[in-house]
Design a protein around this motif. Structure first.
Motif, PDB file in Angstrom:
ATOM      1  N   THR A 108      -5.755   3.646  -0.839  1.00 48.00           N
ATOM      2  CA  THR A 108      -4.873   3.672  -0.730  1.00 48.00           C
ATOM      3  C   THR A 108      -4.007   5.576  -1.510  1.00 48.00           C
ATOM      4  OG1 THR A 108      -3.925   2.187   0.576  1.00 48.00           O
ATOM      5  CG2 THR A 108      -2.104   4.312   0.232  1.00 48.00           C
ATOM      6  N   ILE A 109      -4.145   5.187  -2.813  1.00 46.82           N
ATOM      7  CA  ILE A 109      -4.232   6.375  -3.515  1.00 46.82           C
ATOM      8  C   ILE A 109      -5.018   7.633  -3.751  1.00 46.82           C
ATOM      9  CG2 ILE A 109      -3.287   7.273  -5.868  1.00 46.82           C
ATOM     10  CD1 ILE A 109      -1.993   4.079  -6.327  1.00 46.82           C
ATOM     11  N   VAL A 134       4.407   5.857  -3.612  1.00 52.74           N
ATOM     12  CA  VAL A 134       4.536   6.499  -3.264  1.00 52.74           C
ATOM     13  C   VAL A 134       5.328   6.401  -5.099  1.00 52.74           C
ATOM     14  CG1 VAL A 134       7.856   5.957  -3.077  1.00 52.74           C
ATOM     15  CG2 VAL A 134       6.680   5.963  -1.041  1.00 52.74           C
ATOM     16  N   LEU A 135       5.599   5.033  -5.333  1.00 56.06           N
ATOM     17  CA  LEU A 135       5.356   4.963  -7.442  1.00 56.06           C
ATOM     18  C   LEU A 135       3.875   5.576  -7.824  1.00 56.06           C
ATOM     19  CD1 LEU A 135       6.838   3.282  -9.354  1.00 56.06           C
ATOM     20  CD2 LEU A 135       5.297   1.619  -8.784  1.00 56.06           C
ATOM     21  N   TYR A 136       2.885   5.870  -7.728  1.00 50.11           N
ATOM     22  CA  TYR A 136       1.839   6.833  -8.494  1.00 50.11           C
ATOM     23  C   TYR A 136       2.311   8.477  -7.828  1.00 50.11           C
ATOM     24  CZ  TYR A 136      -2.536   9.196  -8.430  1.00 50.11           C
ATOM     25  OH  TYR A 136      -3.210  10.219  -8.738  1.00 50.11           O
ATOM     26  N   ASP A 137       3.036   8.467  -6.741  1.00 50.92           N
ATOM     27  CA  ASP A 137       2.914  10.029  -7.063  1.00 50.92           C
ATOM     28  C   ASP A 137       4.572  10.493  -7.627  1.00 50.92           C
ATOM     29  OD1 ASP A 137       2.928  12.587  -5.513  1.00 50.92           O
ATOM     30  OD2 ASP A 137       4.468  12.161  -4.427  1.00 50.92           O
ATOM     31  N   LEU A 138       5.280   9.800  -7.632  1.00 51.12           N
ATOM     32  CA  LEU A 138       6.444   9.725  -8.665  1.00 51.12           C
ATOM     33  C   LEU A 138       6.095   9.976  -9.797  1.00 51.12           C
ATOM     34  CD1 LEU A 138       9.453   7.798  -6.772  1.00 51.12           C
ATOM     35  CD2 LEU A 138       9.052  10.047  -7.317  1.00 51.12           C
ATOM     36  N   LEU A 139       4.995   9.077 -10.245  1.00 51.27           N
ATOM     37  CA  LEU A 139       4.903   8.864 -12.250  1.00 51.27           C
ATOM     38  C   LEU A 139       3.855  10.340 -12.705  1.00 51.27           C
ATOM     39  CD1 LEU A 139       3.413   5.475 -12.749  1.00 51.27           C
ATOM     40  CD2 LEU A 139       5.389   6.798 -13.806  1.00 51.27           C
ATOM     41  N   LEU A 184       0.858  -1.079   0.012  1.00 48.24           N
ATOM     42  CA  LEU A 184       0.261   0.110  -0.318  1.00 48.24           C
ATOM     43  C   LEU A 184       1.031   1.068  -0.253  1.00 48.24           C
ATOM     44  CD1 LEU A 184      -3.345  -1.008   2.461  1.00 48.24           C
ATOM     45  CD2 LEU A 184      -2.503  -1.587   0.339  1.00 48.24           C
ATOM     46  N   ALA A 185       1.942   1.225   0.430  1.00 49.82           N
ATOM     47  CA  ALA A 185       3.041   2.394   0.646  1.00 49.82           C
ATOM     48  C   ALA A 185       3.597   2.763  -0.187  1.00 49.82           C
ATOM     49  CB  ALA A 185       3.701   2.545   2.021  1.00 49.82           C
ATOM     50  N   VAL A 186       4.386   1.221  -1.016  1.00 46.20           N
ATOM     51  CA  VAL A 186       4.872   1.860  -2.140  1.00 46.20           C
ATOM     52  C   VAL A 186       4.164   2.230  -3.081  1.00 46.20           C
ATOM     53  CG1 VAL A 186       6.444   0.145  -3.799  1.00 46.20           C
ATOM     54  CG2 VAL A 186       6.424   0.163  -1.168  1.00 46.20           C
ATOM     55  N   ASN A 207      -4.000  11.945  -2.349  1.00 42.58           N
ATOM     56  CA  ASN A 207      -4.277  12.517  -2.945  1.00 42.58           C
ATOM     57  C   ASN A 207      -4.601  13.518  -2.776  1.00 42.58           C
ATOM     58  OD1 ASN A 207      -2.827  11.725  -5.644  1.00 42.58           O
ATOM     59  ND2 ASN A 207      -5.137  10.599  -6.163  1.00 42.58           N
ATOM     60  N   VAL A 208      -5.937  13.306  -1.402  1.00 42.16           N
ATOM     61  CA  VAL A 208      -6.346  13.997  -0.387  1.00 42.16           C
ATOM     62  C   VAL A 208      -5.046  14.500   0.524  1.00 42.16           C
ATOM     63  CG1 VAL A 208      -8.700  14.681   1.042  1.00 42.16           C
ATOM     64  CG2 VAL A 208      -8.650  13.098  -1.048  1.00 42.16           C
ATOM     65  N   PHE A 209      -4.839  13.723   1.126  1.00 44.61           N
ATOM     66  CA  PHE A 209      -4.619  13.887   2.696  1.00 44.61           C
ATOM     67  C   PHE A 209      -3.110  14.291   2.039  1.00 44.61           C
ATOM     68  CE2 PHE A 209      -1.381  13.472   5.630  1.00 44.61           C
ATOM     69  CZ  PHE A 209      -1.845  13.547   6.981  1.00 44.61           C
ATOM     70  N   PHE A 210      -2.433  14.451   1.225  1.00 36.91           N
ATOM     71  CA  PHE A 210      -0.598  14.949   0.929  1.00 36.91           C
ATOM     72  C   PHE A 210      -0.523  16.070  -0.173  1.00 36.91           C
ATOM     73  CE2 PHE A 210       0.275  11.018   2.489  1.00 36.91           C
ATOM     74  CZ  PHE A 210       1.236  11.543   3.731  1.00 36.91           C
TER      75      PHE A 210
END
Length: 409
Positions: A186-187, A135-140, A130-132, A191-194
């Motif tokens: 989680t993504i 992170v991967l989605y945000d980096l993309l 879930l964490a990875v 998105n909302v939180f970060f």
């Protein structure tokens, strides 16, 4: 011990109910604001800085809504923030994951015929993925490909399908589909939180300070909000999939997961187009229906695709009613520890759904359920804890089809 088990069952029920309630609140507000944004109309008489307006009628009254590009000339002190719906949905969902799948890992999370994981290993893979994923989605999204919406969505689709395949290599089918929902949710919540709320707070702070907000903040928030909008319907499917073993416990479940994402996108495209232009692209429903028919076929036709041999001459003998005794022995040996008047599996105090296999008559009465849950799919026994063999599953299929004359569902 029994009292604790009952308490745990009610705790799971209460958390599930709470999760549904806050999830409805989040999805409802999300869908409403996307529809509101797409339905804005421009005219020459709008105040300066207003992007568009919309008139709505509801509850016996009329609402006149304006959307400002940045903010009105006098920013009000009291602003309503839509964030807690998202946060509580994720928190209650993770609590459900812990209560059902982590606490009951041997029964629901781990299938030792798929991968013989220790409980701590299964939980670590679950939380880590879930964490990875975030992170991967945000980096993309932050990478150069994030500037191209279509290209980004294609890459994300490939990643989601790959995750579906990966989950099915380590977890039970039911847990794999649940994790696809948790991975995607989680993504969305991250998105909302970060991104979305922090960016909005920065914009508000800039306006209160008399500064011009960075337009990139709004653009980034908009991108993530659109992603959330299109991911919502697949998440709902995965959260409900535990009731449908033909989706999660068959050979091509990972392909089914990918098709579910496509169906969700098509349906959202229909409503988004309708809200923004008034047109109704009905072709999206036709395409969704064809994809769903494909899902049905994938769930029941593995031999066609894998090249597995049809039942041998010996297997054909099981199609005779005389072999029901063998089916009865298999079901009682693999399933009756839970499905009995007095279950003896630790933690099970009542036969699930009150389905009992204490005698051959009860087994015959539940032929269809046995066929779907243990023959056509691997949903039962949960996590294959009683080690039902492929031969026994094949025997169940042959027995059911011999009696009904039905080679499909």
């Amino acid at each position: 011990m029994t009292d604790f088990t009952i308490f745990w069952e009610w705790l799971a029920f209460a958390m599930r109910w709470t999760h549904v309630i806050v999830g409805i609140a989040w999805i409802g507000s999300s869908f409403y604001f996307i529809a509101l944004d797409l339905g804005l109309r421009k005219n020459e008489n709008l105040p300066q800085g207003v992007l568009g307006e919309e008139w709505q009628v509801h509850g016996g009254g009329f609402y006149h809504i304006n959307k400002y590009i940045s903010a009105p000339p006098n920013l009000p002190e009291h602003l309503i923030w839509f964030k807690w719906e998202s946060y509580t949905t994720w928190l209650t969902g993770f609590a459900m994951l812990a209560i059902v799948y982590y606490a009951g890992a041997d029964l629901f999370l781990i299938d030792r015929t798929v991968m013989d994981l220790p409980v701590w290993g299964g939980i670590a893979l679950s939380t880590g993925s879930l964490a990875v994923g975030w992170v991967l989605y945000d980096l993309l999204c932050r990478s150069p490909i994030g500037k191209y919406q279509t290209g980004l969505m294609v890459v994300l689709f490939v990643i989601l399908v790959a995750m579906g395949w990966g989950y099915l290599q380590v977890f039970s089918g039911r847990a794999a589909f649940l994790h696809m929902g948790a991975f995607t949710a989680t993504i969305m919540s991250a998105n909302v939180f970060f991104i979305i709320i922090p960016n909005q707070k920065k914009i508000v702070a800039s306006l209160k300070a008399g500064e011009v907000p960075d337009p990139a903040l709004g653009a980034q928030s908009k991108q993530r909000s659109v992603h959330n909008n299109y991911l919502t319907l697949p998440v709902l499917f995965f959260m409900l999939s535990g009731h449908y073993p033909l989706a999660y416990a068959t050979e091509f479940s990972w392909i089914i997961a990918g098709l579910i994402f496509l169906i969700g996108v098509l349906i959202r495209h229909f409503f988004n187009t309708m809200h923004s232009t008034g047109h109704r692209p009905y072709w999206t429903w036709a395409a969704s229906l064809l994809l769903f028919i494909g899902i049905m076929w994938l769930s029941t036709a593995p031999r066609v695709l894998t090249g597995e041999a049809p039942p041998s001459a010996t297997a054909q003998l099981f199609m005779e009613d005389a072999h029901f005794g063998a089916v009865s022995s298999a079901v009682q040996g693999r399933c009756a520890m839970c499905h009995a008047a007095e279950p003896f599996w630790d933690g099970v105090y009542q036969a699930p759904k009150d389905v009992r296999f204490d005698n051959p008559v009860q087994i015959a009465e539940h032929a269809r359920e046995i066929y779907i849950q243990a023959g056509r799919s691997h949903a039962m026994p949960p996590g294959n804890v009683s080690l039902m063999t492929p031969e026994e599953r094949e025997l169940i299929v042959v027995w059911y089809q011999s009696v009904t004359g039905d080679s499909s569902l």
